[in-house]
Design an enzyme around this catalytic site. Structure first.
Site, mmCIF file in Angstrom:
data_model
loop_
_atom_site.group_PDB
_atom_site.id
_atom_site.type_symbol
_atom_site.label_atom_id
_atom_site.label_comp_id
_atom_site.label_asym_id
_atom_site.label_seq_id
_atom_site.Cartn_x
_atom_site.Cartn_y
_atom_site.Cartn_z
ATOM 1 N N LEU A 293 11.448 7.572 -119.965
ATOM 2 C CA LEU A 293 12.915 7.449 -119.938
ATOM 3 C C LEU A 293 13.514 8.132 -121.166
ATOM 4 O O LEU A 293 14.637 8.624 -121.140
ATOM 5 C CB LEU A 293 13.316 5.966 -119.944
ATOM 6 C CG LEU A 293 13.126 5.213 -118.629
ATOM 7 C CD1 LEU A 293 13.281 3.721 -118.854
ATOM 8 C CD2 LEU A 293 14.126 5.704 -117.600
ATOM 9 N N ASP B 27 9.720 13.694 -130.395
ATOM 10 C CA ASP B 27 9.019 12.933 -131.442
ATOM 11 C C ASP B 27 9.457 13.315 -132.858
ATOM 12 O O ASP B 27 9.149 12.596 -133.808
ATOM 13 C CB ASP B 27 7.508 13.149 -131.325
ATOM 14 C CG ASP B 27 6.932 12.548 -130.059
ATOM 15 O OD1 ASP B 27 7.640 11.752 -129.417
ATOM 16 O OD2 ASP B 27 5.785 12.873 -129.715
HETATM 17 O O1 F6P Z 1 6.838 14.859 -126.234
HETATM 18 C C1 F6P Z 1 5.756 14.210 -126.875
HETATM 19 C C2 F6P Z 1 5.419 12.997 -126.124
HETATM 20 O O2 F6P Z 1 6.649 12.445 -125.879
HETATM 21 C C3 F6P Z 1 4.504 11.987 -126.808
HETATM 22 O O3 F6P Z 1 5.132 11.064 -127.634
HETATM 23 C C4 F6P Z 1 3.831 11.333 -125.630
HETATM 24 O O4 F6P Z 1 2.621 10.741 -125.980
HETATM 25 C C5 F6P Z 1 3.665 12.487 -124.712
HETATM 26 O O5 F6P Z 1 4.781 13.313 -124.910
HETATM 27 C C6 F6P Z 1 3.456 12.146 -123.286
HETATM 28 O O6 F6P Z 1 3.534 13.288 -122.508
HETATM 29 P P1 F6P Z 1 3.023 13.435 -121.005
HETATM 30 O O7 F6P Z 1 3.052 12.108 -120.352
HETATM 31 O O8 F6P Z 1 3.975 14.407 -120.408
HETATM 32 O O9 F6P Z 1 1.642 13.980 -121.103
#
Ligand code: F6P
Length: 361
Positions: free
Chosen positions: A286, A148
């Site tokens: 992805l 991010d």
């Molecule tokens: O790495 C951060 C992030 O990519 C966010 O943008 C996203 O909301 C989150 O991880 C989702 O992570 P997970 O599905 O692993 O909880």
């Protein structure tokens, strides 16, 4: 300060392309100094939940274990965004789940491995935990990681370039099919509180509309953009949306207890308001997989090696940060005190505005 003989490494939070390259650089730089290295599995779970790891929660890291991993996505140590030692969930005698602080115990568990210092690779959450461990007496250096790119104090984090490159490629592909069918194509990307991926990939792939968390949107402005394009003989529109985008006066969109679904919401509204067909593609995880770009590999290797140099120089409670042309050290406290969101007057925003890209405002 005691000279270092052995270090531990861990990876926490969502994975990002480049984690394995960081691990390789740390291990080789440490071994080349005569230090020993171990990895903690899945955040700190390898130590906090030993019964879940019959094969051992600790991985000895030698040259062989980091061979051929620079270009691989994921992390050989595993990761987790659960098991925060500051709020560790345990089931009490009354069978209710309560959260307890296991930081002091964790520092003892790390020291019991004869480890002199920890290199913690993670995003704002994981580096906040690393800072808490540092305050409990552990020698720590942090390495910033997140696709991010929302970590403050470093110009960029590794994983971001790979995510943006992939999102751009997807937009290019979707552009062709949107044009062929005269459709509105809505592409949702990660970006919870910061719209860096949407902004950079959107501008690079000539999106017509970019919706980011920093700018609450008015759907009518997006409709106007679609209609303006139609008047100019452009019968399709490419919309890039960050998962954290929200309408003016509205809130984030959730699917269950997870952020997501704003792309679907925007597409449905645009179909109703323009009478055109809209399709949605959610890039989601992805963006986190795959081979790191050359930029991310090099940054990861630089961060890993710099973290080892930081320890050798006696640094403690700091994060390595890119400050071109060098890598500097910033206090963990400072690095995690605020998120780096998109400044509305940054050069890429000004470029996007000059190109006529609509932000829904
Ligand atoms: O790495 C951060 C992030 O990519 C966010 O943008 C996203 O909301 C989150 O991880 C989702 O992570 P997970 O599905 O692993 O909880």
């Amino acid at each position: 300060m005691k000279p270092i003989k052995k270090i531990a490494i861990n990876t926490g939070g969502g994975d990002a392309p480049g984690l394995n390259a960081v691990i390789r650089a740390i291990v080789l730089a440490a071994l080349n100094r005569g230090w020993e290295c171990i990895g903690i599995r899945e955040g700190y779970n390898g130590l906090l939940l030993p019964h879940e790891y019959p094969q051992g929660g600790i991985i000895p890291l030698d040259r062989q274990s980091v061979r051929g991993i620079t270009h691989l996505g994921g992390t050989i140590l595993g990761t987790t965004n659960r098991g925060n030692p500051l709020k560790f969930p345990v089931v009490g005698e009354d069978r209710q789940v309560q959260e307890i602080n296991r930081c002091a115990e964790l520092v003892d568990l790390i020291h019991a491995q004869d480890v002199d210092a920890l290199i913690a690779i993670g995003g704002d959450g994981s580096l906040g935990i690393a800072n808490a461990l540092h305050q409990h007496g552990l020698r720590v250096v942090g390495v910033p990681k997140t696709i991010d790119n929302d970590l403050d104090q470093t110009v960029i984090t590794f994983g971001f370039d790979t995510a943006v490159s992939f999102a751009t490629e997807c937009m290019d592909r979707l552009h062709a099919t949107a044009a062929a069918h005269r459709r509105i194509m809505v592409v949702e990307v990660m970006g919870r509180y910061a719209g860096w991926i949407a902004l950079n990939a959107g501008v690079s792939s000539t999106a017509d509309v970019i919706l980011i968390p920093e700018i609450p949107y008015d759907i009518n402005k997006v409709v106007e953009k679609v209609q303006e394009r139609e008047r100019n003989g452009r019968y399709f529109t490419m919309v890039m949306v960050a998962e954290g985008a929200k309408p003016i006066g509205g809130d984030y969109t959730y699917q269950g207890d997870r952020l997501g679904g704003v792309g679907q919401k925007v597409a449905a509204a645009l179909e109703t308001l323009t009478g055109k067909q809209a399709r949605v593609v959610v890039l989601g995880h992805l963006l986190r997989g795959g081979t790191p770009t050359t930029f991310d590999r090099l940054l990861s290797l630089r961060f890993g090696a710099a973290a080892v140099r930081a320890l050798e120089e006696g640094q403690d409670g700091v994060m390595v940060a890119l400050d071109p042309p060098t890598v500097r050290y910033v206090p963990l406290e400072q690095a995690t005190s605020r998120l780096k969101t998109v400044p509305l007057d940054c050069d890429t925003m000004l470029t996007a505005r000059d190109l006529g890209i609509c932000f829904g405002d």
